[in-house]
Write an enzyme that holds these catalytic residues in place. Structure first.
Site, PDB file in Angstrom:
ATOM      1  N   ASP A  64      -3.263   2.360  -5.865  1.00 40.40           N
ATOM      2  CA  ASP A  64      -2.244   2.494  -5.187  1.00 40.40           C
ATOM      3  C   ASP A  64      -1.860   1.447  -4.219  1.00 40.40           C
ATOM      4  OD1 ASP A  64      -4.405   3.065  -3.450  1.00 40.40           O
ATOM      5  OD2 ASP A  64      -3.434   4.597  -2.257  1.00 40.40           O
ATOM      6  N   GLU A  65      -2.589   0.259  -4.261  1.00 38.55           N
ATOM      7  CA  GLU A  65      -2.357  -0.827  -3.446  1.00 38.55           C
ATOM      8  C   GLU A  65      -2.750  -2.316  -4.184  1.00 38.55           C
ATOM      9  OE1 GLU A  65      -5.317  -1.341  -0.076  1.00 38.55           O
ATOM     10  OE2 GLU A  65      -6.455   0.131  -0.964  1.00 38.55           O
ATOM     11  N   ASP A 107       0.973  -1.248   0.114  1.00 44.32           N
ATOM     12  CA  ASP A 107       0.087  -0.126  -0.089  1.00 44.32           C
ATOM     13  C   ASP A 107       0.873   0.989  -0.001  1.00 44.32           C
ATOM     14  OD1 ASP A 107      -2.263   1.574   0.109  1.00 44.32           O
ATOM     15  OD2 ASP A 107      -3.010   0.931   2.055  1.00 44.32           O
TER      16      ASP A 107
END
Length: 412
Positions: free
Chosen positions: A121-122, A27
């Site tokens: 983003d993860e 993350d």
């Protein structure tokens, strides 16, 4: 910080045994804000909010300095500015974030094909199949963190565990810029002190129902019979929470939809302004991308290059070919043309990349020969190189310009 992230950190030292922990949750830390601060280093360590200013704007991201004032994503901008009036507000640059997201996901896939993005983003990664090649999961997690910083100038937090649920919890608990392993024999020590809000599926209403039953922590919930939970919460949610309370989560990492593009990029150890070295790197990347195209049975029509200056500003150029290709020499020639057209031949570069988009199955792309063109050529030569590489290793066959001359002092 969202409600799910407002959970206490584990009090116990869980140790570093990653045996049986092949799942990573990676993350990015304050992703949008971190991307913006690469170009505004003077703002590091200060409250920064990313979002459209004005009465109707909402917070997309905030630095941890702003989060300490209660600012979190999806909050109305007017409320965020009341909570943290000294914060600097930066309008979002979505194309920039999408570009960095693509680069980060490429890093993940360079370690394992088992990558399941769940946001820009993860992502979850299953690195069980990469142990022989790269080492244990915690070592792979450390390499990923290092490469993300090196290539993109931002940090990430990684949870290492035996399931997706535990890995995601672990990454939340080690933010920012951390790595946390949840050993198989320490799952209960990690989980049971946490509030029930930490469990997936516990919204505000469910939490209120559980609190009325005297259930405040995951440990409290774990001690309640399953049929009691099902009677109060319903069959499905009761069974689901009972399993999570003991760390049971059988869902596998599910790789994303088929590739829409294939690319490779390289960050130089020091900025490079020598066009010869840049073109040499474009050749290396073209070879790598073409091999991946052929390995996946793809061919593509659109070739693009990414050129990142020392200040992290990035220029991308692309060209659509007459017909799809999986030939490195075609990619390389196009990439060199695009590099020349960008006008950066004497500008120091931090990173270069080559990408092919507009993919289709290679078997469905008949090749039209030009007048007098031989049927055998670069494609056949590169396919022969593929066979040699599979048998003897990656560096068994290379273009001559990528072979290091003895004692020339040049890093290819």
């Amino acid at each position: 910080m969202s409600r799910k992230q407002q959970v206490s950190r584990p009090g116990a030292d869980l140790g570093a045994d990653d045996t049986g922990c092949p799942i990573l949750h990676v993350d990015m830390d304050a992703f949008y804000a971190s991307v913006e601060l690469r170009e505004r280093p003077e703002l590091k360590g200060t409250p920064v909010i990313i979002g459209a200013p004005g009465a109707r704007g909402v917070v997309l991201s905030a630095t941890y300095e702003a989060r300490r004032f209660g600012v979190h994503s999806a909050m109305p901008m007017t409320r965020a500015q009341r909570l943290c009036p000294r914060a600097v507000v930066i309008p979002p640059s979505r194309e920039k974030y999408a570009e960095v997201s693509r680069g980060v996901m490429e890093i993940f896939r360079s370690f394992t094909p088992e990558v399941e993005p769940i946001a820009s983003d993860e992502a979850f990664l299953d690195v069980g199949g990469a142990r022989k090649r790269l080492g244990p999961p915690a070592a792979i997690a450390a390499m990923i963190r290092e490469q993300v910083v090196r290539e993109h100038g931002i940090t990430c937090s990684v949870g290492v565990a035996g399931s997706k649920f535990l890995a995601k919890l672990a990454s939340q608990h080690c933010k920012p810029d951390g790595l946390l392993i949840v050993p198989v024999d320490r799952v209960v020590d990690f989980l049971h002190p946490l509030p029930v809000a930490a469990l997936w599926g516990v919204g505000e209403r469910t939490e209120q129902s559980l609190v009325r039953l005297g259930i405040k922590t995951v440990g409290d919930l774990a001690r309640v019979p399953v049929d009691t939970l099902q009677r109060h919460l319903g069959q499905a949610i009761g069974a689901h929470l009972a399993a999570l309370a003991w760390g049971r989560d059988e869902r596998p990492v599910t790789p994303h939809v088929p590739d829409k593009s294939i690319g490779a990029e390289e960050t130089f150890a020091t900025d490079v302004d020598d066009p010869v070295k840049i073109r040499r790197e474009l050749l290396r990347l073209s070879e790598r991308v073409a091999a991946r195209l052929r390995e996946g049975g793809h061919a593509g029509r659109t070739v693009s290059v990414k050129l990142r200056r020392a200040d992290f500003s990035t220029i991308s150029r692309s060209r659509t070919l007459r017909e799809p290709t999986d030939v490195a020499q075609v990619l390389y020639a196009t990439a060199c043309d695009l590099y020349a057209a960008a006008g950066l031949e004497k500008v120091p570069l931090r990173l270069v990349g080559v990408r092919v988009e507009n993919l289709r199955p290679a078997g469905e792309t008949p090749r039209q020969l030009g007048l007098g063109e031989r049927e055998s050529g670069w494609r056949e030569a590169e396919q022969a190189m593929d066979r040699a590489v599979r048998r003897f290793g990656r560096d068994a066959v290379l273009p001559a310009s990528l072979v290091r001359p003895p004692f020339d002092g040049i890093d290819p």
